[in-house]
Design a protein around this motif. Sequence first.
Motif, PDB file in Angstrom:
ATOM      1  N   PHE A 120      15.109  55.359  20.330  1.00 43.13           N
ATOM      2  CA  PHE A 120      13.727  55.767  20.270  1.00 43.13           C
ATOM      3  C   PHE A 120      12.705  54.572  20.004  1.00 43.13           C
ATOM      4  CE2 PHE A 120      16.494  59.410  18.878  1.00 43.13           C
ATOM      5  CZ  PHE A 120      16.321  60.065  19.970  1.00 43.13           C
ATOM      6  N   THR A 121      11.541  54.831  20.441  1.00 42.66           N
ATOM      7  CA  THR A 121      10.485  53.797  20.000  1.00 42.66           C
ATOM      8  C   THR A 121      10.264  53.616  18.532  1.00 42.66           C
ATOM      9  OG1 THR A 121       8.593  55.516  20.077  1.00 42.66           O
ATOM     10  CG2 THR A 121       9.239  54.181  22.256  1.00 42.66           C
ATOM     11  N   ILE A 122      10.363  54.787  17.707  1.00 41.16           N
ATOM     12  CA  ILE A 122      10.234  54.835  16.367  1.00 41.16           C
ATOM     13  C   ILE A 122      11.183  54.009  15.476  1.00 41.16           C
ATOM     14  CG2 ILE A 122       8.609  56.667  16.261  1.00 41.16           C
ATOM     15  CD1 ILE A 122      10.954  58.358  14.937  1.00 41.16           C
ATOM     16  N   ASN A 123      12.273  53.703  16.544  1.00 37.05           N
ATOM     17  CA  ASN A 123      13.533  53.120  15.729  1.00 37.05           C
ATOM     18  C   ASN A 123      13.614  51.409  16.084  1.00 37.05           C
ATOM     19  OD1 ASN A 123      14.234  55.362  14.452  1.00 37.05           O
ATOM     20  ND2 ASN A 123      15.889  55.895  15.905  1.00 37.05           N
ATOM     21  N   ALA A 124      12.613  51.057  16.913  1.00 34.19           N
ATOM     22  CA  ALA A 124      12.413  49.865  17.440  1.00 34.19           C
ATOM     23  C   ALA A 124      11.367  48.848  16.999  1.00 34.19           C
ATOM     24  CB  ALA A 124      12.507  49.963  18.997  1.00 34.19           C
ATOM     25  N   LEU A 125      11.387  49.061  15.541  1.00 38.07           N
ATOM     26  CA  LEU A 125      10.299  48.404  14.792  1.00 38.07           C
ATOM     27  C   LEU A 125      10.800  47.552  13.786  1.00 38.07           C
ATOM     28  CD1 LEU A 125       8.019  51.474  13.653  1.00 38.07           C
ATOM     29  CD2 LEU A 125       7.534  49.817  15.610  1.00 38.07           C
ATOM     30  N   PHE A 138       7.542  48.906  22.070  1.00 39.75           N
ATOM     31  CA  PHE A 138       7.317  49.958  23.026  1.00 39.75           C
ATOM     32  C   PHE A 138       6.557  51.063  22.152  1.00 39.75           C
ATOM     33  CE2 PHE A 138      11.393  47.959  23.768  1.00 39.75           C
ATOM     34  CZ  PHE A 138      11.455  47.734  25.160  1.00 39.75           C
ATOM     35  N   GLY A 139       5.472  50.662  21.468  1.00 40.87           N
ATOM     36  CA  GLY A 139       4.543  51.735  21.243  1.00 40.87           C
ATOM     37  C   GLY A 139       5.101  52.665  20.324  1.00 40.87           C
ATOM     38  N   GLY A 153      11.794  53.622  27.377  1.00 42.25           N
ATOM     39  CA  GLY A 153      12.305  53.662  28.886  1.00 42.25           C
ATOM     40  C   GLY A 153      12.460  54.906  29.383  1.00 42.25           C
ATOM     41  N   ASP A 154      13.218  55.016  30.551  1.00 42.26           N
ATOM     42  CA  ASP A 154      13.439  56.357  30.977  1.00 42.26           C
ATOM     43  C   ASP A 154      14.389  57.086  30.291  1.00 42.26           C
ATOM     44  OD1 ASP A 154      15.502  57.654  33.055  1.00 42.26           O
ATOM     45  OD2 ASP A 154      13.311  57.835  33.903  1.00 42.26           O
ATOM     46  N   ALA A 155      13.880  58.223  29.850  1.00 40.90           N
ATOM     47  CA  ALA A 155      14.783  59.258  29.002  1.00 40.90           C
ATOM     48  C   ALA A 155      16.073  59.538  29.506  1.00 40.90           C
ATOM     49  CB  ALA A 155      13.849  60.425  28.543  1.00 40.90           C
ATOM     50  N   ARG A 156      16.104  59.787  30.886  1.00 42.11           N
ATOM     51  CA  ARG A 156      17.229  60.319  31.465  1.00 42.11           C
ATOM     52  C   ARG A 156      18.359  59.143  31.538  1.00 42.11           C
ATOM     53  NH1 ARG A 156      13.319  63.053  33.233  1.00 42.11           N
ATOM     54  NH2 ARG A 156      13.522  65.283  33.818  1.00 42.11           N
TER      55      ARG A 156
END
Length: 389
Positions: A120-125, A138-139, A153-156
């Motif tokens: 998840f984006t919040i785990n990539a800080l 990634f925001g 990226g793409d969730a699927r």
Amino acid sequence: MTRLPAADWTQRHDLAELVACLGPDRIRYVGGAVRDTLLRSEVEDVDCATTLLPEDVLAHLKAAGIRAVPTGIEHGTITAVMPLGNVEITTLRKDVATDGRRATVTFASEWADDAARRDFTINALYAHPETREISDYFGGLKDLEQRRIRFIGDARQRIREDHLRILRYYRFQARFGSELDKEAEEACTELAQTLKGLSRERVAMELLSLLRLPDPSVTIRRMFAQGVLSVILPETGKMELTTFDRLIDAERENTIPAAALRRLGALLPPERKAAEMLGSRLRLSREQRKRLICIAQRQTDDAQNPRALAYRHGRDCAIDRLLLLGADCEVLKNWDIPQFPLKGGEIVQRGVAAGPEVARILQSVQNRWVEEGFPDRRRVQAILEEELA
């Protein structure tokens, strides 16, 4: 430019020594410590990413006199044993191949490559250990501000890489989220059946982590409606969730901390067989299975004598069953379960031959002692006289 706020853990002297050992430009704080600090939440563990290869990390730690444990060296992870809490240090990685259950990785040299393989984006800080400047690829900062859990990226595609990310999504959504991400919700619903391919231990770990959160009821209801819950808990397929909702309210009203197994029991029908099958399927421990089975054997009249219930089944199970009924647990608070003040040998001394008859009398006296509210030994002796007569 966003900087990581100062926190107690960022001031740790042993972390400063670790950073100096590995080099401040070759290490970053990453993941939960960064995320939770930005949310002003308590930080439990500190994880770091590094551009150094695992063997170089080991060499640097050894030179600095820091004990290192190669806890996951094949995946690039070294644990530094530190006075104020161990720190996991993982070499930057990127995926080479995935099959939904495990990934084949290679080491990388770019922070962005490592960020791209996270869920998840919040785990990539990533936070620089000295300047505390945050790198957000990634925001994740905006998503954190909006309390939105969004796949990178793409969730699927991210779910196909690791099916467990479905359950991780719901857990993080229950813990941090408020604004739903449409793509994530649709992907989890569409790919829910892939959860069947996961090891039961991994499913149990994520499910219990979700259930022990303060109030996962909204998320559980969404998982139920989307058909995700029935994949991992087919027992819920024909159930309503009123028992689960009532339990959450009862825990709050009785000021009793959440218990994941109690909540898991609330998602099952009150049948011993269902609890036994689930405990076996999820590879729960013996103690966990025992508690789940006890919960499943709940009766509508459990609340009539809560202390008798606690004496016969233990305090934890008694509280579990009372809460599932929405009953008051006050009578069990600060109550010490008494010890039955009679032994079989005393009955033998009264002339009863050792054997089944002693056991029958002992059980009969004990049942009356419980029903009378655990009177003192004098009353137990009187009850024994009546039984012998």
